[in-house]
Scaffold this active site. Structure first.
Site, PDB file in Angstrom:
ATOM      1  N   ASP A 247      13.864  24.643  -3.287  1.00 34.89           N
ATOM      2  CA  ASP A 247      12.414  24.440  -3.382  1.00 34.89           C
ATOM      3  C   ASP A 247      12.048  22.979  -3.119  1.00 34.89           C
ATOM      4  OD1 ASP A 247       9.867  25.711  -4.252  1.00 34.89           O
ATOM      5  OD2 ASP A 247       9.925  24.175  -5.805  1.00 34.89           O
TER       6      ASP A 247
ATOM      7  N   GLU B  78      33.640  23.833  -1.876  1.00 36.70           N
ATOM      8  CA  GLU B  78      34.770  24.086  -2.784  1.00 36.70           C
ATOM      9  C   GLU B  78      34.935  25.567  -3.082  1.00 36.70           C
ATOM     10  OE1 GLU B  78      34.609  21.972  -6.479  1.00 36.70           O
ATOM     11  OE2 GLU B  78      33.940  20.153  -5.455  1.00 36.70           O
TER      12      GLU B  78
HETATM   13  C1  NOJ Z   1       7.220  25.851  -3.192  1.00 30.58           C
HETATM   14  C2  NOJ Z   1       7.193  27.250  -3.728  1.00 30.58           C
HETATM   15  O1  NOJ Z   1       7.458  28.149  -2.686  1.00 30.58           O
HETATM   16  C3  NOJ Z   1       5.842  27.429  -4.361  1.00 30.58           C
HETATM   17  O2  NOJ Z   1       5.585  28.769  -4.696  1.00 30.58           O
HETATM   18  C4  NOJ Z   1       5.747  26.509  -5.555  1.00 30.58           C
HETATM   19  O3  NOJ Z   1       4.439  26.605  -6.101  1.00 30.58           O
HETATM   20  C5  NOJ Z   1       6.014  25.063  -5.167  1.00 30.58           C
HETATM   21  N1  NOJ Z   1       7.141  24.928  -4.290  1.00 30.58           N
HETATM   22  C6  NOJ Z   1       6.282  24.221  -6.375  1.00 30.58           C
HETATM   23  O4  NOJ Z   1       7.531  24.539  -6.928  1.00 30.58           O
END
Ligand code: NOJ
Length: 539
Positions: free
Chosen positions: A213, A268
């Site tokens: 993310d 690993e």
């Molecule tokens: C990207 C994620 O896909 C989204 O849903 C989220 O709100 C933001 N990152 C923050 O984590």
């Protein structure tokens, strides 16, 4: 020793993810086994045979860790446990085991840019006070102006409003998203060590990969200087479109050290474990930096998702993507929809035209070298739902509602409506009995359920996706790692990948097809004519 000149042997030696199609499961909205209106891990496990039969290779599951759910799981309070809303660690193990039994790989979501404000570290940081090692795991700073009453810099949250929140002792903490998602300080070595442990925790349990993310956001420019914003308001910008090229909060060179470390950790383990970057970068070249040989394995090609419905726009993305990736010897990762953007059926106009275009774009995507991601429900032809204001739950919408910055933007709930599986009224088999899902489903979704589409047979969107995924295995995989753009004139895109020709008609008139056998088409192809909003593969 593998003989790399032997095409059959070298294909078998390829890591599983190289040309994989991965299906994104938004856990809250896929399948609800316990009937509380929210999807769960046992629900996913119960539907794994559906994914196997669809013909995908892997699934990516959005965050199911302990979380207060302010951003529906992207606010993690404990990275090593499952939220009771979704099940238990035992349920996660059972899901992994069943997926592997069915030949499916499992990618889990990793949220390293921020924790939840309910994470033990953030609570300790609040208790310990200014100057403490606990605060140093996050980005706490003194404010500016008289009494430090102004935020430390001019950054705005991606979700709207200031990117800083003040705590009772007067300091401010940075959050590029919601105030319940404090950003970690990745220059603090404790943070990297903690995430290496988290990676190992899930790798030891058997996950095949991680979707990372906000992969471009972890490290900020050290000075935390103001963003230079000529003549307009400063902002981290929306997740999708960023107006400003000065970005001290995004895509800093040091972020790549994190991925080099993770690459070594993944290596690993056996079984070609992998990571895919969610990095909304400004250029294909900066996207490509995330997939250098010693970093991640995949990086979403969001330019493809952002391209407008036009042959020239698609051609430009194809050419630009391969050019950027050639330098790092990596393959692209294609995607058209996910849980943050308007579904591509709706982006391309909605209704029958939007659906025809969406199928055509998907078929074109599935011919391309590299990997591809599908978002749950696109195989049913679901459209973006117009969720009534009282049912909207996206924190990005809620942060802007009622502020002077409020716009017409309705948030991301419309692509997150629970999947219709069967029956003619809500919850359409999403959960047992009549338990209503966390976002109401449109009443007319009875015709779109898996059950209804299976009854319709070959004409359904579901049957088309199954055919397209089978055709990809049969005709596209193994047709080489390069693609030539033959034409992008007059609304017609023609691509050549080895012996496979792909033609996509984005224009208003039917066009004559070149000679060749039709392997699959996204619509009706008769008398050698390709109708508007249709794609075809020819051999
Ligand atoms: C990207 C994620 O896909 C989204 O849903 C989220 O709100 C933001 N990152 C923050 O984590």
């Amino acid at each position: 020793m593998p003989d790399l000149n032997d095409p059959i042997q070298s294909a078998a030696e390829q890591p599983w993810w190289r040309e994989a199609v991965t299906y994104q499961v938004y856990v809250r909205s896929f399948a609800d086994l316990d009937g509380d209106g929210v999807g769960d891990l046992p629900g996913i496990t119960s539907r794994l045979p559906y994914l196997r039969d669809l013909g995908v290779d892997a699934l990516w599951i959005t965050p199911f860790y302990r979380s207060p759910q302010h951003d529906h799981g992207y606010d993690v309070a404990d990275y090593r446990d499952v939220d009771p809303l979704f099940g238990t660690l035992g349920d996660a193990d059972a899901l992994l085991a069943r997926a592997h039994e069915l030949g499916l790989k499992v990618i889990v979501d990793l949220v390293p840019n921020h924790t939840s404000s309910e994470h033990a570290w953030f609570r300790a940081a609040l208790d310990a006070g200014p100057g403490s090692p606990e605060r140093a795991r996050y980005l706490f700073r003194e404010g500016r102006g008289p009494d430090g009453a102004e935020p430390p810099n001019n950054w705005k949250s991606v979700f709207g409003g200031d990117a800083w929140t003040r705590v009772p002792d007067g300091q401010w903490y940075l959050h590029l998203f919601d105030s319940s998602q404090p950003d970690l300080d990745w220059r603090n070595t404790e943070v990297g060590d903690m995430f290496e442990d988290v990676l190992r925790f899930w790798l030891d349990r058997g996950v095949d990969g991680f979707r990372v993310d906000v992969a471009h956001g972890l490290v900020k420019e050290e000075s935390l200087r103001d963003q230079v914003v000529p003549d307009r308001e400063a902002g981290a910008g929306s997740m999708v479109e960023r107006a400003n090229t000065d970005e001290p909060m995004w895509d800093q060179p040091e972020v790549h050290d994190v991925y080099r470390r993770w690459h070594r950790v993944l290596a690993e383990y056996d079984g070609d474990r992998m990571a895919v970057a969610e990095a909304w970068t400004q250029t294909p070249e900066s996207m490509a930096r995330f997939v250098r040989a010693d970093e991640m394995q995949q990086s979403f090609n969001f330019d493809w998702l952002l391209a407008e419905w036009s042959a020239t726009a698609f051609a430009k993305v194809v050419t630009g993507t391969f050019a950027a990736l050639a330098d790092v010897h990596a393959q692209p990762t294609w995607v058209l929809s996910n849980h943050d953007v308007v579904r591509h059926t709706t982006r391309y106009g909605g209704g029958p035209v939007g659906l025809a275009r969406a199928k055509a774009a998907t078929l074109t995507m599935l011919a391309l070298p590299g990997s591809a991601y599908l978002y749950q429900g696109e195989e049913l032809g679901l459209e973006q739902v117009d969720v009534a204001p009282e049912h909207r739950q996206d924190p990005a919408y809620l942060r802007q509602k009622g502020t002077p910055q409020e716009s017409d933007w309705v948030g991301r709930d419309g692509c997150r409506v629970p999947i219709p599986w069967a029956g003619d009224q809500p919850p359409f088999g999403f959960g047992p009995g009549h338990a209503q899902p966390w976002i109401p489903q449109p009443l007319d979704w009875g015709r779109l359920t898996v059950e209804a589409q299976e009854k319709v047979g070959a004409e359904s969107t579901l049957a088309f996706y199954r055919r397209a995924l089978a055709a990809r295995r049969e005709h596209a995989l193994g047709s080489g790692d390069t693609v030539d753009v033959l034409t992008a004139d007059a609304g017609v895109l023609a691509l050549q990948r080895g012996g496979l020709t792909v033609v996509l008609n984005t224009g208003p008139e039917a066009v004559e097809l070149p000679a060749g056998e039709v392997l699959i088409a996204s619509g009706e192809v008769t008398d050698g004519l390709l109708p508007p909003d249709t794609a075809v593969w020819l051999a």
